[in-house]
Scaffold this motif. Structure first.
Motif, PDB file in Angstrom:
ATOM      1  N   ILE A   1       0.857  -1.194   0.000  1.00  0.00           N
ATOM      2  CA  ILE A   1       0.000   0.000   0.000  1.00  0.00           C
ATOM      3  C   ILE A   1       0.887   1.236   0.000  1.00  0.00           C
ATOM      4  O   ILE A   1       1.785   1.370   0.832  1.00  0.00           O
ATOM      5  CB  ILE A   1      -0.908   0.017   1.244  1.00  0.00           C
ATOM      6  N   GLY A   2       0.647   2.147  -0.940  1.00  0.00           N
ATOM      7  CA  GLY A   2       1.454   3.355  -1.020  1.00  0.00           C
ATOM      8  C   GLY A   2       0.750   4.481  -1.737  1.00  0.00           C
ATOM      9  O   GLY A   2      -0.455   4.438  -1.990  1.00  0.00           O
ATOM     10  N   ASN A   3       1.537   5.511  -2.074  1.00  0.00           N
ATOM     11  CA  ASN A   3       1.079   6.590  -2.944  1.00  0.00           C
ATOM     12  C   ASN A   3      -0.233   7.220  -2.499  1.00  0.00           C
ATOM     13  O   ASN A   3      -1.246   7.173  -3.189  1.00  0.00           O
ATOM     14  CB  ASN A   3       0.968   6.091  -4.396  1.00  0.00           C
ATOM     15  N   ARG A   4      -0.194   7.815  -1.300  1.00  0.00           N
ATOM     16  CA  ARG A   4      -1.302   8.617  -0.774  1.00  0.00           C
ATOM     17  C   ARG A   4      -2.549   7.821  -0.412  1.00  0.00           C
ATOM     18  O   ARG A   4      -3.598   8.401  -0.113  1.00  0.00           O
ATOM     19  CB  ARG A   4      -1.707   9.737  -1.736  1.00  0.00           C
ATOM     20  N   THR A   5      -2.497   6.521  -0.449  1.00  0.00           N
ATOM     21  CA  THR A   5      -3.673   5.742  -0.061  1.00  0.00           C
ATOM     22  C   THR A   5      -4.031   6.034   1.399  1.00  0.00           C
ATOM     23  O   THR A   5      -3.167   6.138   2.259  1.00  0.00           O
ATOM     24  CB  THR A   5      -3.403   4.247  -0.249  1.00  0.00           C
ATOM     25  N   THR A   6      -5.321   6.159   1.670  1.00  0.00           N
ATOM     26  CA  THR A   6      -5.755   6.508   3.021  1.00  0.00           C
ATOM     27  C   THR A   6      -7.062   5.801   3.373  1.00  0.00           C
ATOM     28  O   THR A   6      -7.806   5.340   2.501  1.00  0.00           O
ATOM     29  CB  THR A   6      -5.919   8.042   3.145  1.00  0.00           C
ATOM     30  N   ASN A   7      -7.312   5.690   4.676  1.00  0.00           N
ATOM     31  CA  ASN A   7      -8.570   5.127   5.191  1.00  0.00           C
ATOM     32  C   ASN A   7      -8.900   3.782   4.550  1.00  0.00           C
ATOM     33  O   ASN A   7     -10.008   3.556   4.060  1.00  0.00           O
ATOM     34  CB  ASN A   7      -9.716   6.121   4.975  1.00  0.00           C
ATOM     35  N   SER A   8      -7.919   2.873   4.576  1.00  0.00           N
ATOM     36  CA  SER A   8      -8.098   1.555   3.977  1.00  0.00           C
ATOM     37  C   SER A   8      -7.656   0.489   4.958  1.00  0.00           C
ATOM     38  O   SER A   8      -7.050   0.786   5.992  1.00  0.00           O
ATOM     39  CB  SER A   8      -7.317   1.469   2.658  1.00  0.00           C
ATOM     40  N   ARG A   9      -7.943  -0.789   4.645  1.00  0.00           N
ATOM     41  CA  ARG A   9      -7.715  -1.823   5.637  1.00  0.00           C
ATOM     42  C   ARG A   9      -7.430  -3.184   4.989  1.00  0.00           C
ATOM     43  O   ARG A   9      -7.909  -3.470   3.882  1.00  0.00           O
ATOM     44  CB  ARG A   9      -8.919  -1.938   6.579  1.00  0.00           C
ATOM     45  N   VAL A  10      -6.659  -3.994   5.713  1.00  0.00           N
ATOM     46  CA  VAL A  10      -6.411  -5.387   5.346  1.00  0.00           C
ATOM     47  C   VAL A  10      -6.865  -6.221   6.539  1.00  0.00           C
ATOM     48  O   VAL A  10      -6.272  -6.149   7.625  1.00  0.00           O
ATOM     49  CB  VAL A  10      -4.926  -5.648   5.039  1.00  0.00           C
TER      50      VAL A  10
ATOM     51  N   GLN B   1       3.598   8.748   1.427  1.00  0.00           N
ATOM     52  CA  GLN B   1       3.214   7.662   2.317  1.00  0.00           C
ATOM     53  C   GLN B   1       1.701   7.523   2.500  1.00  0.00           C
ATOM     54  O   GLN B   1       0.953   8.495   2.440  1.00  0.00           O
ATOM     55  CB  GLN B   1       3.871   7.844   3.683  1.00  0.00           C
ATOM     56  N   PRO B   2       1.252   6.284   2.745  1.00  0.00           N
ATOM     57  CA  PRO B   2      -0.145   6.048   3.103  1.00  0.00           C
ATOM     58  C   PRO B   2      -0.420   6.454   4.547  1.00  0.00           C
ATOM     59  O   PRO B   2       0.492   6.503   5.380  1.00  0.00           O
ATOM     60  CB  PRO B   2      -0.302   4.540   2.912  1.00  0.00           C
ATOM     61  N   THR B   3      -1.668   6.725   4.841  1.00  0.00           N
ATOM     62  CA  THR B   3      -2.075   7.133   6.186  1.00  0.00           C
ATOM     63  C   THR B   3      -3.408   6.476   6.549  1.00  0.00           C
ATOM     64  O   THR B   3      -4.199   6.120   5.684  1.00  0.00           O
ATOM     65  CB  THR B   3      -2.233   8.661   6.300  1.00  0.00           C
ATOM     66  N   TYR B   4      -3.623   6.320   7.848  1.00  0.00           N
ATOM     67  CA  TYR B   4      -4.876   5.774   8.386  1.00  0.00           C
ATOM     68  C   TYR B   4      -5.212   4.421   7.745  1.00  0.00           C
ATOM     69  O   TYR B   4      -6.305   4.195   7.234  1.00  0.00           O
ATOM     70  CB  TYR B   4      -6.015   6.768   8.194  1.00  0.00           C
ATOM     71  N   ILE B   5      -4.229   3.509   7.807  1.00  0.00           N
ATOM     72  CA  ILE B   5      -4.406   2.147   7.322  1.00  0.00           C
ATOM     73  C   ILE B   5      -4.571   1.215   8.528  1.00  0.00           C
ATOM     74  O   ILE B   5      -3.817   1.303   9.498  1.00  0.00           O
ATOM     75  CB  ILE B   5      -3.195   1.697   6.479  1.00  0.00           C
ATOM     76  N   GLU B   6      -5.544   0.328   8.470  1.00  0.00           N
ATOM     77  CA  GLU B   6      -5.758  -0.674   9.520  1.00  0.00           C
ATOM     78  C   GLU B   6      -5.360  -2.041   8.986  1.00  0.00           C
ATOM     79  O   GLU B   6      -5.791  -2.453   7.903  1.00  0.00           O
ATOM     80  CB  GLU B   6      -7.216  -0.690   9.956  1.00  0.00           C
TER      81      GLU B   6
ATOM     82  N   ALA C   1       4.776   4.939   6.939  1.00  0.00           N
ATOM     83  CA  ALA C   1       3.340   5.197   6.958  1.00  0.00           C
ATOM     84  C   ALA C   1       2.998   5.798   8.303  1.00  0.00           C
ATOM     85  O   ALA C   1       3.698   5.570   9.296  1.00  0.00           O
ATOM     86  CB  ALA C   1       2.557   3.909   6.729  1.00  0.00           C
ATOM     87  N   SER C   2       1.916   6.559   8.372  1.00  0.00           N
ATOM     88  CA  SER C   2       1.551   7.244   9.615  1.00  0.00           C
ATOM     89  C   SER C   2       0.064   7.106   9.915  1.00  0.00           C
ATOM     90  O   SER C   2      -0.747   6.865   9.015  1.00  0.00           O
ATOM     91  CB  SER C   2       1.923   8.734   9.531  1.00  0.00           C
ATOM     92  N   HIS C   3      -0.267   7.244  11.208  1.00  0.00           N
ATOM     93  CA  HIS C   3      -1.649   7.150  11.695  1.00  0.00           C
ATOM     94  C   HIS C   3      -2.272   5.792  11.347  1.00  0.00           C
ATOM     95  O   HIS C   3      -3.450   5.705  10.993  1.00  0.00           O
ATOM     96  CB  HIS C   3      -2.503   8.288  11.120  1.00  0.00           C
TER      97      HIS C   3
END
Length: 217
Positions: A48-57, A93-98, A122-124
């Protein structure tokens, strides 16, 4: 929402390949759930990269893959030079990934410099309730390079929560290693405004056992 699924030899910051069975870029609100990533995969299960946000695995099985489990990669801000392989407008970086309730085992069949879940950076993000076993290097990884590498932009992992993970049998093939690895590198005086070296990452309530090379964190 855009979901990118493809295979490549792309390298993320820190010279760790980000090739994976599923790669998510420039996206938001993506869920990857209840998938099996098995021995036919040569890279990571998910990258997961390139500004991806609010996503989950969630709830995936990642087992006997060539590299690691879930990898998140990117710089703090859009690069404005081509230093160290950075491309302007790319690799943020991606952010808010669960990443939660996954079973990740016997990874690193092709490359040993891997993690069950790696943040570089990655952050948050919230990494919780995963069972990680049989890693040649890290169980969890959250690195920060405060001044960037070789003149490139900084890639700092900040404000992440790592909790309730069961991590066993790590660092089986590498030294200078830990079940949970959190590297901070660079000169804090060159890291710009606060928080500086204060990454504000939290590690709590993880169950760690059978870490080789006598290093836990």
């Amino acid at each position: 929402m855009k979901l990118s699924i493809f295979w490549s030899n792309h390298c993320a910051p820190g010279q760790q390949p980000s090739d994976a069975a599923v790669r998510v870029n420039y996206a938001k609100n993506v869920t990857i759930e209840a998938c099996n990533f098995l021995s036919s995969i040569g890279g990571y299960g998910v990258a997961i990269g390139n500004r991806t946000t609010n996503s989950r695995v969630l709830g995936c099985l990642i087992q006997h893959v060539g590299q690691g489990g879930v990898f998140m990669y990117g710089y703090d801000h859009d690069p404005n030079t081509h230093a160290n392989g950075a491309v302007p407008g790319n690799n943020t970086q991606p952010t808010y990934i669960e990443v939660a309730h996954n079973v990740i085992s016997d990874i690193g069949q092709n490359l040993v410099h891997v993690a069950g879940v790696g943040l570089r950076s990655a952050s948050h993000c919230h990494i919780h309730h995963n069972r990680i076993s049989g890693s040649p290097r890290y169980g969890l990884q959250a690195d920060s390079f405060f001044t960037g590498e070789s003149g490139g932009p900084a890639d700092n992992s900040r404000f992440n929560l790592l909790e309730f993970n069961i991590i066993t049998d790590t660092c089986t093939k590498t030294s200078d290693c830990g079940a949970i690895e959190m590297l901070g590198s660079g000169d804090s005086n060159q890291d710009g405004p606060p928080p500086g070296w204060n990454t504000a990452n939290t590690v709590r309530w993880n169950n760690i056992s059978d870490t080789d090379r006598k290093s836990v964190v």
